[in-house]
Design a protein around this motif. Structure first.
Motif, PDB file in Angstrom:
ATOM      1  N   GLU A 822      29.233  18.727  72.693  1.00  0.00           N
ATOM      2  CA  GLU A 822      30.448  18.189  72.075  1.00  0.00           C
ATOM      3  C   GLU A 822      30.206  16.935  71.233  1.00  0.00           C
ATOM      4  N   SER A 823      28.985  16.453  71.198  1.00  0.00           N
ATOM      5  CA  SER A 823      28.724  15.228  70.418  1.00  0.00           C
ATOM      6  C   SER A 823      27.375  15.340  69.720  1.00  0.00           C
ATOM      7  N   THR A 824      27.275  14.554  68.645  1.00  0.00           N
ATOM      8  CA  THR A 824      26.013  14.549  67.887  1.00  0.00           C
ATOM      9  C   THR A 824      24.873  14.001  68.739  1.00  0.00           C
ATOM     10  N   GLN A 836      16.131  25.481  72.180  1.00  0.00           N
ATOM     11  CA  GLN A 836      16.159  26.419  71.061  1.00  0.00           C
ATOM     12  C   GLN A 836      17.576  26.667  70.530  1.00  0.00           C
ATOM     13  N   TYR A 837      18.508  26.887  71.445  1.00  0.00           N
ATOM     14  CA  TYR A 837      19.849  27.319  71.022  1.00  0.00           C
ATOM     15  C   TYR A 837      20.915  26.491  71.731  1.00  0.00           C
ATOM     16  N   GLY A 838      22.104  26.489  71.115  1.00  0.00           N
ATOM     17  CA  GLY A 838      23.203  25.740  71.713  1.00  0.00           C
ATOM     18  C   GLY A 838      24.543  26.311  71.306  1.00  0.00           C
ATOM     19  N   GLN A 839      25.566  25.948  72.088  1.00  0.00           N
ATOM     20  CA  GLN A 839      26.921  26.322  71.743  1.00  0.00           C
ATOM     21  C   GLN A 839      27.854  25.245  72.262  1.00  0.00           C
ATOM     22  N   MET A 843      29.865  22.734  67.320  1.00  0.00           N
ATOM     23  CA  MET A 843      29.473  23.720  66.305  1.00  0.00           C
ATOM     24  C   MET A 843      30.620  24.650  65.934  1.00  0.00           C
ATOM     25  N   ALA A 844      31.292  25.193  66.922  1.00  0.00           N
ATOM     26  CA  ALA A 844      32.360  26.152  66.625  1.00  0.00           C
ATOM     27  C   ALA A 844      33.218  26.346  67.862  1.00  0.00           C
TER      28      ALA A 844
END
Length: 860
Positions: A822-824, A836-839, A843-844
């Motif tokens: 939820e934050s930079t 490797q990956y995030g959600q 992002m969306a």
């Protein structure tokens, strides 16, 4: 010798009526049994009248001299008076010379004269001498009339000509044998109607005894008939030896009974003296009393210095050993007997109101009570009783025998042995009482004791108190993953910590399973006091709980209810605390809530929501939204997680956290899961991927679905109907779901993997998996729980958990997806760790399929 005696044809002697144990059931069975016997008696009477008015009424005497009905009546009366009763050891037989006037009447009287004499003579003895109850008199006379009428019919059917010869002798034997068998059958039928089916050995014994006596009495009667037909003056030559032998045998039997009674007293005293335990001795004494007196109930009440204790056997197999008795009932028993009248007969109208009510509850019709008398005081009473039915009463000989038994028992029961035994028994009662109201695992009071304490508190309206309902969060996961032995140790440790959170006067109880209750009594401000204790409980479980050689993190949810908010009794107060605890769990667990009336309304709304969700599933009023899973290196979406959404027609959007638990409770999660799986596969094929053949869709599988035997078949069906390649479907399960049944989960994982789909472990790090178990699972992806992602922003030591998970995944050659970004700052930290990956919302956000775009995301 025994052949001179005949079983009384109408004198029914049975063991007491047996019936159900509950008083209403007892009364119904007793009344229905009596009605059945009266109905049977009426049918026999109608049959006898039909035979008399039909084929039997026209038959006259076969020989001379003709005997009038009144002489036959005198013969039957004399025969029924000459009776020997054997009543001992749970058996009863009545023998008489009633066959003699029966045979003489068959030969020398007409059928109407014989029937009239038999009924009048026998009836007078039953009413005036034996004083039988009406039901016995009516039944005995009815069956006697039928047996006599059929005997007449058989005799005249066999004998073709008048006179007393071999043909007449054979006819008489056949007639009396048939009448005897019918008598036994009728008696057995009446006993079965009133008491239950007679056992075959008893029926065989009755038939055998009847056959033996019938052949002897019939032979004697035929000899008298031959003499009477040829020279009546010779009758005294037969009568004198017959009466002499009868009298001698009766005296022999009387003496034998006396010896048997002495033997009974000896055996009873030996039972009391040799039994190491008083309870065992009392049961042995009562069992012998039931056999000797052929009664249905036997009980001893011991007074002692404390509350009186009762030991009782009967009716049927009922057994009560040294249970406490109400003082009012004991006073009623004490008032029946004294030194002047140590034994007395009782019925429903005897004694005090408490005693009369007790006798009525137990269905006792008549009984006898004897005093157990010590040297200085009365130490108890012994009662024998029967209930309604075709039962025997207690004779004067019974009273004398019971008085002797009571005197001997008093000597055996008094002095130090009795006092010591009563003390031991009270200690046993205390232990049994403790076991009945305490949990065997934790030794805490149980739910019953807590309810009683709350009930007592509510009755004292001048005191306010609070009740806390405590539930161990996720206890099933610990139990399933670490074993039931560790789970039990954990519950004991939880009980110990809860005790440390309350005052000495408060009560901590185990409600069952992983639920506990706390009663705070009394408190000036129950709401404030309950909140303080709840806060103390939360602090107590902030540290791990040591169980064996390991530490386990334990959290609890607590609900609080106060007496001030309760108007529904003790059950209502516990229900309020339970509702508040449920509210705490719904709000996220590891917290506490104070009950408010609105919570009850929320439960009602929750029930309504269940039904509305059911209709939504049936009508397919659900939708699937998608949240992008992006590459943290390129910012390009590589997959999407399918998330179910429900828009209520009146309430609008319903949060998944609200309806998903409802779906799991009701089983609706299965059709919902199949719907999401089918929609996700279909929409991915229909263009959700934006033309990227490598784009995957993630579908969550709940614990209920994982246990569903049809899961693999559902996945196969969704892939087959949509044409989606299995490699593009990812199924996500949480770590705690797998640990509910590790072996079954591993097997189900392998079945899914064999289809070609990819498998992801969601919320990794929140369960209790071992590395060896994780390595054995056919996994492709680990998803870092949002809990660990949230710790990254501060940069403290908590960030090491995320680093460890990423390094573990790299070692196991698994992809890693971080959830809830939820934050930079979180994003940059994950990039630095090599994730490797995030959600996440950064992002969306989840969107409907038509709004979902698989192009570049909003990754900074």
């Amino acid at each position: 010798m025994a052949g001179l005696l005949k079983r009384g044809r109408g004198d029914v002697e049975t063991s007491p009526v047996e019936s159900a144990s509950s008083p209403p059931a007892e009364r119904r069975l007793r009344f229905s049994g009596a009605v059945a016997v009266w109905t049977f008696t009426a049918l026999l009477g109608v049959l006898a009248l039909a035979l008399l008015l039909g084929p039997v009424g026209g038959y006259g005497p076969l020989a001379t001299p003709h005997l009038p009905w009144w002489l036959i009546a005198l013969g039957f009366a004399a025969g029924e008076l000459c009776v020997v009763h054997l009543e001992f050891r749970r058996s009863a037989h009545s023998f008489s010379l009633a066959d003699v006037p029966m045979v003489l009447g068959l030969l020398f009287s007409s059928a109407p004269q014989l029937l009239a004499g038999a009924l009048v003579g026998t009836g007078l003895v039953y009413v005036l001498h034996r004083r039988l109850p009406p039901i016995k008199v009516a039944f005995n006379l009815a069956q006697l009339a039928v047996a006599t009428a059929l005997a007449v019919l058989i005799l005249h059917g066999v004998v073709a000509e008048a006179g007393i010869g071999p043909q007449a002798w054979a006819g008489v034997y056949l007639a009396t044998f048939t009448a005897g068998i019918l008598t036994i059958v009728f008696i057995a039928a009446a006993m079965s109607l009133s008491e239950g089916m007679i056992h075959a050995p008893t029926l065989r014994q009755m038939l055998g005894m009847d056959a033996l006596v019938t052949i002897t009495n019939t032979s004697l009667a035929l000899a008298m008939a031959v003499v009477l037909a040829h020279d009546p003056r010779a009758l005294p030559l037969l009568a004198v030896p017959a009466v002499t032998v009868f009298a001698v045998y009766r005296a022999y039997l009387t003496e034998r009974q006396r010896h048997e009674k002495l033997e009974f007293l000896y055996e009873a005293n030996r039972t009391l003296a040799r039994s190491p335990e008083v309870a065992e001795a009392l049961e042995g004494l009562l069992l012998r009393s039931l056999e000797a007196f052929r009664c249905e109930i036997a009980e001893i009440v011991l007074f002692g210095d404390g509350r009186p204790l009762r030991t009782r056997l009967g009716p049927k197999e009922e057994r009560r050993v040294l249970e406490e008795v109400e003082p009012d009932l004991v006073d009623g028993l004490r008032g029946l007997v004294d030194d002047a009248s140590p034994v007395t007969i009782v019925d429903r109208g005897s004694g005090s109101p408490a005693l009369r009510a007790h006798l009525a509850r137990e269905g006792v019709q008549h009984g006898v009570v004897a005093m157990l008398r010590g040297e200085e005081r009365e130490i108890g009473t012994l009662m024998l009783a029967n209930r309604l039915g075709l039962t025997r009463t207690f004779s004067p000989d019974d009273l004398r025998l019971l008085e002797a038994l009571a005197n001997n028992a008093s000597v055996a029961l008094q002095y130090d042995r009795l006092e010591q035994a009563v003390l031991q028994l009270r200690e046993l009662q205390d232990r049994l009482h403790h076991q009945a109201f305490h949990d065997p695992l934790t030794d805490l009071p149980n739910r019953a004791l807590l309810l009683e304490a709350v009930r007592t508190g509510l009755s004292a309206r001048n005191e306010d108190f609070a009740v806390l309902f405590v539930d161990v969060d996720d206890f099933k996961t610990v139990n399933d993953s670490l074993g039931h032995g560790v789970g039990d140790e954990l519950l004991v440790a939880v009980a110990t910590r809860l005790r440390q959170c309350v005052r000495p006067g408060d009560l901590v109880a185990r409600m069952g399973g992983d639920e506990f209750g706390i009663l705070l009594r009394p408190v000036a401000d129950p709401a404030a006091g309950g909140l303080q204790v709840a806060e103390r409980v939360m602090r107590a479980f902030s540290l791990p709980v040591p169980v064996g050689d390991q530490l386990i993190s334990v959290h609890v949810s607590v609900g609080i209810a106060t007496s001030a908010e309760n108007d529904e009794g003790e059950e209502g107060m516990l229900r309020n605390a339970d509702l508040a605890m449920y509210q705490a769990k719904t709000a996220g667990k590891a917290r506490y809530e104070l009950f408010a009336p609105a919570m009850a309304d929320a439960i009602v709304r929750r029930h309504a929501l269940k039904e509305e969700l059911r209709r939504a599933v049936d009508d397919r009023d659900l939708a699937v939204h998608y949240q992008s899973i992006v590459s943290l290196e390129t910012g390009v979406p590589v997959a999407a997680e399918a998330l179910v959404r429900w828009t209520h027609t009146e309430r609008g959007p319903v949060a998944p956290v609200e309806f998903i638990p409802l779906a799991e409770e009701t089983g609706l999660i299965l059709p919902i899961g199949r719907f999401v799986l089918g929609e996700a596969c279909r929409q991915l094929v229909d263009g959700l991927d934006g033309g990227d053949e490598r784009f995957r869709v993630h579908v969550n599988v709940s614990a209920v679905e994982l246990r569903d035997p049809g899961l693999v078949e559902s996945v196969e069906h969704a892939l087959a109907t949509t044409g989606l390649r299995p490699q593009r479907l990812v199924l996500e399960m949480t770590e705690s779901q797998l640990l509910e049944n590790p072996a079954a989960s591993a097997e189900r994982f392998q079945q899914l993997r064999d289809l070609g789909v990819r498998l992801a472990l969601d919320d990794f790090g929140t369960g209790y998996s071992s590395l060896s178990y994780l390595h054995a699972l056919p996994l492709d992806i680990l998803k870092i729980a949002k809990t660990f992602v949230d710790t990254l922003e501060g940069g403290g030591p908590e960030a090491s958990f995320a680093r460890m998970i990423i390094e573990l995944a790299r070692t196991l050659e698994l992809d890693v997806i971080a959830e809830g970004i939820e934050s930079t700052a979180q994003l940059e930290a994950l990039r630095a760790l090599g994730c490797q990956y995030g959600q996440g919302f950064l992002m969306a956000e989840p969107t409907a399929a038509d709004a979902f775009v698989s192009g570049p995301s909003r990754v900074p």
